[in-house]
Design a protein around this motif. Structure first.
Motif, mmCIF file in Angstrom:
data_model
loop_
_atom_site.group_PDB
_atom_site.id
_atom_site.type_symbol
_atom_site.label_atom_id
_atom_site.label_comp_id
_atom_site.label_asym_id
_atom_site.label_seq_id
_atom_site.Cartn_x
_atom_site.Cartn_y
_atom_site.Cartn_z
ATOM 1 N N GLU A 299 0.843 -1.209 0.000
ATOM 2 C CA GLU A 299 0.000 0.000 0.000
ATOM 3 C C GLU A 299 0.875 1.255 0.000
ATOM 4 O O GLU A 299 1.924 1.291 0.640
ATOM 5 C CB GLU A 299 -0.856 -0.020 1.277
ATOM 6 N N LYS A 300 0.422 2.271 -0.716
ATOM 7 C CA LYS A 300 1.186 3.520 -0.752
ATOM 8 C C LYS A 300 0.445 4.635 -0.035
ATOM 9 O O LYS A 300 -0.783 4.625 0.041
ATOM 10 C CB LYS A 300 1.448 3.927 -2.204
ATOM 11 N N ILE A 301 1.224 5.592 0.481
ATOM 12 C CA ILE A 301 0.614 6.763 1.106
ATOM 13 C C ILE A 301 1.188 8.020 0.445
ATOM 14 O O ILE A 301 2.268 7.980 -0.151
ATOM 15 C CB ILE A 301 0.900 6.816 2.629
ATOM 16 N N ARG A 302 0.454 9.105 0.598
ATOM 17 C CA ARG A 302 0.939 10.397 0.070
ATOM 18 C C ARG A 302 1.807 11.042 1.148
ATOM 19 O O ARG A 302 1.385 11.155 2.301
ATOM 20 C CB ARG A 302 -0.257 11.280 -0.262
ATOM 21 N N LEU A 303 3.022 11.442 0.758
ATOM 22 C CA LEU A 303 3.963 11.990 1.735
ATOM 23 C C LEU A 303 3.799 13.516 1.828
ATOM 24 O O LEU A 303 4.611 14.301 1.332
ATOM 25 C CB LEU A 303 5.394 11.614 1.335
ATOM 26 N N ASN B 192 3.653 15.445 -2.278
ATOM 27 C CA ASN B 192 2.767 14.713 -3.210
ATOM 28 C C ASN B 192 3.393 13.423 -3.729
ATOM 29 O O ASN B 192 2.850 12.803 -4.650
ATOM 30 C CB ASN B 192 2.352 15.593 -4.407
ATOM 31 N N LEU B 193 4.523 13.029 -3.147
ATOM 32 C CA LEU B 193 5.123 11.755 -3.541
ATOM 33 C C LEU B 193 4.265 10.624 -2.978
ATOM 34 O O LEU B 193 3.796 10.711 -1.833
ATOM 35 C CB LEU B 193 6.537 11.620 -2.959
ATOM 36 N N MET B 194 4.077 9.589 -3.758
ATOM 37 C CA MET B 194 3.384 8.409 -3.249
ATOM 38 C C MET B 194 4.462 7.387 -2.880
ATOM 39 O O MET B 194 5.301 7.032 -3.723
ATOM 40 C CB MET B 194 2.438 7.828 -4.311
ATOM 41 N N VAL B 195 4.472 6.977 -1.613
ATOM 42 C CA VAL B 195 5.535 6.073 -1.140
ATOM 43 C C VAL B 195 4.930 4.859 -0.435
ATOM 44 O O VAL B 195 3.836 4.940 0.135
ATOM 45 C CB VAL B 195 6.489 6.797 -0.147
ATOM 46 N N SER B 196 5.651 3.765 -0.459
ATOM 47 C CA SER B 196 5.198 2.585 0.283
ATOM 48 C C SER B 196 5.155 2.941 1.774
ATOM 49 O O SER B 196 5.972 3.737 2.248
ATOM 50 C CB SER B 196 6.154 1.418 0.047
ATOM 51 N N ARG B 197 4.206 2.356 2.505
ATOM 52 C CA ARG B 197 4.068 2.696 3.942
ATOM 53 C C ARG B 197 5.316 2.337 4.729
ATOM 54 O O ARG B 197 5.567 2.859 5.788
ATOM 55 C CB ARG B 197 2.884 1.927 4.550
ATOM 56 N N LEU B 198 6.052 1.407 4.177
ATOM 57 C CA LEU B 198 7.275 0.950 4.821
ATOM 58 C C LEU B 198 8.462 1.425 3.993
ATOM 59 O O LEU B 198 8.498 1.216 2.785
ATOM 60 C CB LEU B 198 7.233 -0.580 4.841
ATOM 61 N N GLY B 199 9.407 2.078 4.664
ATOM 62 C CA GLY B 199 10.594 2.548 3.961
ATOM 63 C C GLY B 199 11.830 1.824 4.474
ATOM 64 O O GLY B 199 11.852 1.306 5.591
ATOM 65 N N PHE B 200 12.869 1.832 3.647
ATOM 66 C CA PHE B 200 14.127 1.165 3.990
ATOM 67 C C PHE B 200 15.092 2.176 4.596
ATOM 68 O O PHE B 200 15.334 3.241 4.015
ATOM 69 C CB PHE B 200 14.726 0.554 2.715
ATOM 70 N N GLY B 201 15.663 1.841 5.752
ATOM 71 C CA GLY B 201 16.659 2.702 6.395
ATOM 72 C C GLY B 201 18.052 2.152 6.163
ATOM 73 O O GLY B 201 18.319 0.970 6.391
ATOM 74 N N GLY B 202 18.965 3.014 5.712
ATOM 75 C CA GLY B 202 20.270 2.543 5.224
ATOM 76 C C GLY B 202 21.395 2.498 6.240
ATOM 77 O O GLY B 202 22.551 2.423 5.836
ATOM 78 N N ILE B 203 21.106 2.531 7.538
ATOM 79 C CA ILE B 203 22.213 2.452 8.507
ATOM 80 C C ILE B 203 22.819 1.038 8.582
ATOM 81 O O ILE B 203 24.020 0.872 8.443
ATOM 82 C CB ILE B 203 21.776 2.924 9.920
ATOM 83 N N CYS C 31 14.399 -5.704 -0.674
ATOM 84 C CA CYS C 31 13.397 -4.744 -0.197
ATOM 85 C C CYS C 31 12.608 -4.173 -1.385
ATOM 86 O O CYS C 31 11.380 -4.072 -1.330
ATOM 87 C CB CYS C 31 14.059 -3.607 0.592
ATOM 88 N N LEU C 32 13.318 -3.839 -2.450
ATOM 89 C CA LEU C 32 12.636 -3.319 -3.640
ATOM 90 C C LEU C 32 11.686 -4.376 -4.210
ATOM 91 O O LEU C 32 10.550 -4.077 -4.572
ATOM 92 C CB LEU C 32 13.659 -2.902 -4.712
ATOM 93 N N ASP C 33 12.155 -5.608 -4.238
ATOM 94 C CA ASP C 33 11.313 -6.704 -4.762
ATOM 95 C C ASP C 33 10.019 -6.843 -3.957
ATOM 96 O O ASP C 33 8.977 -7.213 -4.485
ATOM 97 C CB ASP C 33 12.055 -8.053 -4.696
ATOM 98 N N LEU C 34 10.106 -6.558 -2.655
ATOM 99 C CA LEU C 34 8.933 -6.700 -1.784
ATOM 100 C C LEU C 34 7.996 -5.495 -1.845
ATOM 101 O O LEU C 34 7.012 -5.419 -1.128
ATOM 102 C CB LEU C 34 9.377 -6.936 -0.335
ATOM 103 N N GLY C 35 8.359 -4.505 -2.654
ATOM 104 C CA GLY C 35 7.463 -3.357 -2.836
ATOM 105 C C GLY C 35 7.825 -2.134 -2.015
ATOM 106 O O GLY C 35 7.053 -1.174 -1.959
ATOM 107 N N VAL C 36 9.000 -2.164 -1.380
ATOM 108 C CA VAL C 36 9.447 -0.978 -0.634
ATOM 109 C C VAL C 36 9.961 0.029 -1.662
ATOM 110 O O VAL C 36 10.879 -0.280 -2.423
ATOM 111 C CB VAL C 36 10.573 -1.350 0.363
ATOM 112 N N THR C 37 9.349 1.218 -1.698
ATOM 113 C CA THR C 37 9.764 2.190 -2.730
ATOM 114 C C THR C 37 10.449 3.418 -2.146
ATOM 115 O O THR C 37 10.826 4.324 -2.891
ATOM 116 C CB THR C 37 8.560 2.659 -3.579
ATOM 117 N N PHE C 38 10.580 3.480 -0.825
ATOM 118 C CA PHE C 38 11.253 4.636 -0.198
ATOM 119 C C PHE C 38 12.549 4.161 0.435
ATOM 120 O O PHE C 38 12.540 3.285 1.309
ATOM 121 C CB PHE C 38 10.336 5.260 0.861
#
Ligand code: SF4
Ligand code: SF4
Length: 348
Positions: A2-6, A10-21, A38-45
């Motif tokens: 599912e995506k939400i508006r940020l 107005n960016l539409m992003v997956s509700r779950l984002g990837f943190g790069g630490i 993560c990208l394969d699973l639909g994470v777009t942020f």
């Protein structure tokens, strides 16, 4: 996913984002594989930072050939225009992209830092010019301090705010999240597991997913971690009464004076690994005593006894923790407990 508006981006992003630490700790091949999964699973942020050493470069490699549809965010800790210019150029190079979707001012946790960011001809003017030039698309801010975060949100200068939020550190729910919504500023969650203090991902993410318009960024080191969270997001998301009790139990155990493992207190002049020492209460609960009271942890925790009480670390802690008092207490407790395991041989 599912995506939400940020917010006003107005960016539409997956509700779950990837943190790069966490990918800094991996080999490059493993890091790239984790991001790709993560990208394969639909994470777009994807969120990273100039300060996260190899993270940007590794994310850049994972993104080769699949930049489209991904919302890429990075940040600069600099409070000077030259510093931000340098960091931005480096980020573009390391990520190997023509533009960054969201450029954030990193860890702005006191009023003086916010003023520096917004100073005429300062860092904000660099970001605004970069936006005009198409090098970045949107401007955001990250903070650990609620009053600074509220001021940033109401300033009208930032399109997103990233702030710690979880069922233990939940102060953002009362005012900051509603304020961000009112000003149409996208709310991005950091520390969904409270910097490692929450070890039950199920209740942590169920809690966060009760808030429909926020983006949760979670640091991922291994693919099963993201797979588990994606499964939780698929539901059911209703929090049971047993889970509510579990949350309350953890809140009671942790209280308010706990370390969020942000490492803003560093560097310590004596080389004490502060956030690791501060984890002692959690380590006692989670590690088998024969492991915790081994040579490795002993060296790290007992090093706290070399604190000279200079107090520098406390001036940098956004949570105003009494670091000197806490590390001294934990080192003392460690020494006392370790006596119960006299036969334990040091391990490295
Ligand atoms: S007060 Fe102690 S722990 Fe903090 S920076 Fe100084 S020496 Fe390090
Ligand atoms: S002591 Fe404070 S600054 Fe240091 S890691 Fe913990 S919360 Fe962050």
């Amino acid at each position: 996913m599912e995506k939400i508006r940020l917010g006003k981006t107005n960016l539409m992003v997956s509700r779950l984002g990837f943190g790069g630490i966490p990918i800094q700790r991996l080999s490059e091949a493993d890091a790239v594989a984790v991001v790709k999964r993560c990208l394969d699973l639909g994470v777009t942020f994807l969120d990273t930072a100039n300060a996260y050493t190899t993270s940007e470069e590794r994310i850049g490699k994972a993104l080769a050939g699949r930049r489209e549809g991904v919302v890429l965010a990075t940040k600069s800790t600099s409070r000077k225009r030259e510093g931000v210019e340098k960091h931005l150029n480096l980020s573009l190079q390391r990520l190997n992209v023509k533009y960054i979707d969201l450029y954030q001012f990193h860890g702005v946790s006191d009023k003086a830092s916010l003023d520096m960011v917004l100073a005429p001809d300062g860092p904000m003017s660099v970001a605004q010019k970069a936006r005009d030039d198409g090098l970045i698309k949107h401007i955001g801010i990250t903070s650990h301090q609620i009053d600074v975060a509220k001021e940033a949100v109401t300033s009208g200068k930032f399109e997103t705010i990233m702030f710690p939020f979880n069922f233990v550190t939940s102060e953002a729910a009362d005012e900051l999240i509603p304020l961000a919504k009112k000003h149409d500023v996208g709310f991005i969650v950091m520390k969904p597991l409270s910097g490692g203090m929450i070890d039950n991902a199920n209740i942590a993410f169920k809690y966060l997913f009760q808030f429909p318009e926020i983006l949760t960024v979670v640091g991922i080191e291994k693919t099963p971690e993201i797979e588990e969270i994606v499964k939780i997001l698929e539901g059911p998301l209703t929090i049971t009464s047993a889970e509510k009790k579990e949350m309350q139990k953890l809140r009671d155990q942790l209280g308010t004076k706990f370390c969020h493992r942000c490492d803003y207190c560093q560097p310590c002049s004596e080389g004490i690994a502060l956030s690791t020492v501060m984890m002692y209460p959690s380590l006692v609960r989670r590690l088998p005593p024969e492991h915790l009271f081994s040579g490795f942890w002993g060296q790290v925790i007992e090093k706290a006894e070399s604190c000279t009480e200079c107090g520098e670390c406390e001036t940098r802690c956004p949570y105003h923790l009494p670091i000197r008092e806490l590390i001294s207490e934990y080192a003392k407790q460690y020494r006392e407990e370790a006596r119960k395991y006299p036969k334990q041989q040091p391990k490295t």
